[in-house]
Design a protein around this motif. Structure first.
Motif, PDB file in Angstrom:
ATOM      1  N   VAL A  72       0.864  -1.179   0.000  1.00 11.88           N
ATOM      2  CA  VAL A  72       0.000   0.000   0.000  1.00 11.88           C
ATOM      3  C   VAL A  72       0.898   1.225   0.000  1.00 11.88           C
ATOM      4  O   VAL A  72       1.804   1.326   0.836  1.00 11.88           O
TER       5      VAL A  72
ATOM      6  N   ARG B  69      -7.224   0.616   6.697  1.00 10.06           N
ATOM      7  CA  ARG B  69      -5.945   0.413   6.011  1.00 10.06           C
ATOM      8  C   ARG B  69      -6.219  -0.047   4.584  1.00 10.06           C
ATOM      9  O   ARG B  69      -7.121  -0.824   4.344  1.00 10.06           O
ATOM     10  N   GLY B  70      -5.444   0.422   3.630  1.00  6.86           N
ATOM     11  CA  GLY B  70      -5.527  -0.105   2.282  1.00  6.86           C
ATOM     12  C   GLY B  70      -6.717   0.358   1.468  1.00  6.86           C
ATOM     13  O   GLY B  70      -7.130  -0.326   0.544  1.00  6.86           O
TER      14      GLY B  70
ATOM     15  N   THR C   8     -10.019  -2.030   1.284  1.00 10.69           N
ATOM     16  CA  THR C   8      -9.712  -3.454   1.147  1.00 10.69           C
ATOM     17  C   THR C   8     -10.301  -4.287   2.279  1.00 10.69           C
ATOM     18  O   THR C   8     -10.204  -5.503   2.249  1.00 10.69           O
TER      19      THR C   8
END
Length: 142
Positions: A34, A105-106, A109
């Motif tokens: 990422v 996060r991400g 995702t």
């Protein structure tokens, strides 16, 4: 409440060197990365061991408390939980204090983390982790 080991995160001032070092150690390249807001890599993830546990390498500039820390240090082991909000609420009600707030996060995702410091000074990470659920589903008897 704690379903199983999901991810352990390590911090690195030189993320690229850490990525290469762990790739050599583990014998595999990271399968997931990422970028940070500036476009440079901010996170690399490896799957390691018999159950493909996640080892995350994170650029130290994203360390809770900032690049210089300012609090508990070291690796954060994240446990998968089914309901992240409820888990954090329970931990705080039991006397833990927030270490890092609930953080996505991400970018969409499905990986969402939080961490607390328990009453004894240890950092405990909890997360919603779709990879954990995928591995669990694959391991289920058919």
């Amino acid at each position: 409440m704690l379903r199983g080991f999901a991810t352990i995160s390590l911090w690195a001032d030189d993320l690229e060197a850490a990525k290469d070092w762990y790739a050599e150690l583990l014998g595999v390249r990271p399968y997931f990365s990422v970028p940070g807001p500036d476009g440079r890599a901010g996170y690399y993830e490896f799957r390691a061991g018999d159950y493909e546990h996640e080892l995350g390498l994170i650029d130290a500039r994203f360390r809770p408390g900032g690049p210089d820390g300012g609090g508990p240090a070291g690796a954060i082991m994240y446990w998968h939980v089914d309901d992240l909000d409820a888990a954090v609420e329970r931990l705080l009600a039991m006397g833990a204090r927030e270490h890092e707030k609930i953080t996505e996060r991400g970018e969409g995702t499905g990986f969402v983390t939080a961490s607390v410091v328990d009453p004894f000074g240890n950092v405990l990470g909890v997360m919603s982790n779709p990879h954990y659920l995928e591995v669990l589903a694959e391991a289920a008897p058919r």
